[in-house]
Design an enzyme around this catalytic site. Structure first.
Site, mmCIF file in Angstrom:
data_model
loop_
_atom_site.group_PDB
_atom_site.id
_atom_site.type_symbol
_atom_site.label_atom_id
_atom_site.label_comp_id
_atom_site.label_asym_id
_atom_site.label_seq_id
_atom_site.Cartn_x
_atom_site.Cartn_y
_atom_site.Cartn_z
ATOM 1 N N TYR A 334 3.331 1.644 -16.312
ATOM 2 C CA TYR A 334 2.888 3.017 -16.557
ATOM 3 C C TYR A 334 4.083 3.959 -16.355
ATOM 4 C CZ TYR A 334 -0.520 6.941 -16.205
ATOM 5 O OH TYR A 334 -1.261 8.093 -16.389
ATOM 6 N N CYS A 335 4.409 4.737 -17.379
ATOM 7 C CA CYS A 335 5.460 5.753 -17.319
ATOM 8 C C CYS A 335 6.803 5.110 -16.983
ATOM 9 C CB CYS A 335 5.061 6.852 -16.332
ATOM 10 S SG CYS A 335 6.123 8.323 -16.390
ATOM 11 N N ILE A 336 7.495 5.559 -15.937
ATOM 12 C CA ILE A 336 8.800 5.004 -15.602
ATOM 13 C C ILE A 336 8.700 3.516 -15.273
ATOM 14 C CG2 ILE A 336 8.643 5.596 -13.145
ATOM 15 C CD1 ILE A 336 11.612 6.131 -13.142
ATOM 16 N N GLY A 338 6.834 1.501 -16.923
ATOM 17 C CA GLY A 338 6.883 0.860 -18.236
ATOM 18 C C GLY A 338 8.310 0.782 -18.751
ATOM 19 N N PHE A 362 1.900 2.026 -20.778
ATOM 20 C CA PHE A 362 1.173 3.292 -20.737
ATOM 21 C C PHE A 362 2.205 4.431 -20.741
ATOM 22 C CE2 PHE A 362 -2.460 1.400 -17.911
ATOM 23 C CZ PHE A 362 -2.903 0.644 -18.977
#
Length: 603
Positions: A334-336, A338, A362
């Site tokens: 998720y975010c960083i 990812g 994500f």
């Protein structure tokens, strides 16, 4: 005359006496405010705003243009003067009628000015209309400056808008009818309550004004937030590994390990039962593990992205495979997290490690050529300042990141909450999402600089390769089956940029889903809400806009679509697994200890 004299004089007027008593309390609270400001933390000048070079360049461009084309400058000024004089004349004409009515108001709707008095009261209407005229003139002036780059113009527009928003009349008591009405209704009690809220926030943040967005006393981790049943089955210096208790008799063979961002805490995915992605995944018959990252302190100043990959991602993958007895896992970032998962997959490709059967991203950026709204903070003046600060302290404190994120949505995350709390005297709401938003973490110094310099500024992963611990990691080496979910109004990871990164990955099996709403609400969107829809299009050969133009809009959450995609890559059903095994004893119950622990101290 003292406050006590005023109270004595007001003895025959109970309401006035109450007001004067409150004024005395205001005096005492004001002393506490001043004391808090006296101990205000030091914020480096480089992190308080853009360098003076930006403003000097804009000023020089403006005056050069004025000298070369004075007619344009006069045209701008005359237009501004004209609107101001017209507005003043209309206001005077309305007052001359003797009815104390405001002039006709053609200004656009703005929820900051929702009180009817902004339209009906000549005083407030005069202030509002002139503010909007001033705002328009400033925005137009910045837009028409020539001789500066697109990025410089974007930065001027952004910081100019911050000044304009800060000067909005709703932000000041004498020009906020809602606050004035509330003060009269409560005999000044709202101002007392507001000052107490202000003092509380100042004292809690070393004299720095950080507006509380949620009632912190309303939530307790593991009791009414982050309550999904599970156990911590592994712990090292980087993370705790939580394995969730199954809710079905059978589960898919291939487990899921979910890596949340370490900028915030994992329980955004488990706020409460009805919107918990954790609970939903477990209820679909999956063995789910989540990584709960440690909150870094100065002792972790030399922790790098390579440490996150090796001691974080690959260690978690190894332990999950061991517990479940599988050769592969399905990974989610998720975010960083990812972004770092994609770096991990590149290295694993180079080393022939096939532990990841599929990857889900994500709101993830891997191509930073389009930095979106963050571009105003990613120039050298800011990043140089951040690097100097983290070298001094060992970490990039959550304070700086929270402030940056807040100013990207300053009306919603700074000014409106401040008005309600400090001028209206309202208690911050018991809102789980806002509580989580205020529960930030630090970033290790070395990792923060690597991320900002190598990925955000230089875009090395998508452009030539990102050098890390002797390896050159490349985006096209991410070749596992993947599913990427981006969010349509995401102001942190713009979906066009997310799409561009996925497009460059080497996977032959790609699925891209565009959820409606933003960075959080677009992800935390349970099917039961029936709220935000999502877009799908299997053809990723064209641009992001071409993809969207050819996409099909689907009602409801993307979760079931992702669940069906994941089921095809998760093997057969097996008996449900209880958390841990003989070599991974239960260490404590979810949500674990790292999620609430203070940052690690040290030199």
């Amino acid at each position: 005359m003292t406050t006590s004299d005023l109270v004595e004089d007001a003895a025959g007027h109970p309401q006035l006496a109450k007001l004067e008593q409150n004024m005395a309390r205001i005096e005492a609270l004001t002393q506490r405010v001043m004391a808090a400001f006296a101990h205000k933390r030091h914020v480096p000048e480089a992190l308080q705003g853009p360098s003076q070079e930006l403003y000097m360049k804009a000023a020089m461009a403006y005056w050069n243009e004025a000298a070369a084309n004075p007619a344009k400058l006069f045209e701008q000024q005359i237009a501004y003067w004209g609107k101001t004089l017209t507005h003043f004349a209309e206001a005077q004409a309305a007052l001359a009628k003797g009815t104390l009515e405001a002039p006709e108001d053609h200004t656009p709707e703005d929820r900051r000015f929702s009180n009817p008095m902004w339209k009906t009261n000549p005083y407030f209407n005069m202030i509002k209309q002139q503010y909007l005229i001033n705002s328009e003139a400033l925005a137009k002036g910045v837009e028409e400056i020539e001789g500066i780059s697109d990025l410089e113009r974007k930065r001027l527009k952004y910081f100019g808008a911050q000044v304009v928003d800060m000067m909005c009349p709703t932000n000041f008591l004498p020009t906020n009818p809602d606050a004035l009405e509330r003060a009269i209704e409560t005999e000044g009690q709202s101002l007392i309550d507001g000052l107490e809220n202000l003092v509380r926030d100042l004292e809690a943040h070393d004299g720095e004004l950080v507006v509380s967005l949620a009632d912190g006393s309303a939530f307790k981790l593991g009791e009414n937030i982050g309550t999904s049943k599970g156990e911590v089955v592994f712990r090292n210096h980087m993370f705790e590994l939580i394995q969730y208790t199954p809710t079905t008799d059978q589960v898919r063979d291939i487990p899921i390990v979910l890596f949340p961002p370490w900028i915030n805490k994992f329980y955004i995915l488990d706020l409460k039962e009805k919107n918990s992605l954790v609970k939903w995944i477990v209820d679909q018959g999956y063995t789910l593990f989540i990584v709960s990252w440690v909150n870094p302190g100065p002792a972790m100043r030399d922790t790098s992205l390579n440490d996150y990959i090796e001691d974080g991602y690959r260690t978690a993958m190894r332990e999950v495979k061991s517990i479940c007895g599988t050769e592969t896992i399905n990974a989610v970032g998720y975010c960083i997290a990812g972004t770092t998962l994609s770096l991990t997959l590149s290295r694993m490709k180079q080393q022939g490690d096939t532990s990841v059967g599929s990857a889900t991203f994500f709101t993830t950026l891997t191509d930073f050529s389009d930095q979106g709204e963050f571009s105003v903070f990613l120039t050298d003046d800011f990043v140089d300042g951040i690097e100097a600060e983290v070298n001094r302290t060992g970490v990039l404190e959550s304070f700086y990141m929270a402030r940056t994120f807040s100013y990207l949505r300053s009306r919603d995350l700074i000014y409106q909450p401040a008005i309600k709390s400090y001028m209206m005297g309202e208690t911050p709401p018991a809102f789980d999402l806002l509580y989580w938003n205020g529960d930030g973490t630090n970033l290790p110094a070395k990792m923060a600089v690597e991320y900002l310099r190598g990925l955000c500024q230089k875009n090395k992963f998508a452009d030539g390769g990102f050098e890390l611990a002797g390896d050159v990691l490349k985006i096209d080496e991410v070749d596992v089956p993947l599913c990427a979910i981006a969010c349509e109004t995401d102001h942190i990871a713009a979906w066009h940029a997310s799409y561009a990164g996925v497009q460059q990955m080497g996977s032959k099996d790609k699925t891209f889903i565009l959820s409606e709403s933003g960075h959080i609400a677009g992800i935390v969107n349970p099917p039961s809400k029936g709220k935000y829809g999502h877009y799908t299009n299997p053809d990723m050969s064209g641009s992001a806009d071409a993809w969207k133009a050819g996409a099909v809009r689907n009602d409801g959450s993307w979760w079931p679509r992702w669940g069906a995609w994941l089921a095809e890559r998760s093997g057969e059903m097996v008996p449900a697994r209880t958390p841990g095994d003989s070599t991974h004893p239960v260490l404590c119950s979810a949500p674990g200890t790292y999620v609430a622990a203070a940052p690690l101290e040290g030199e």
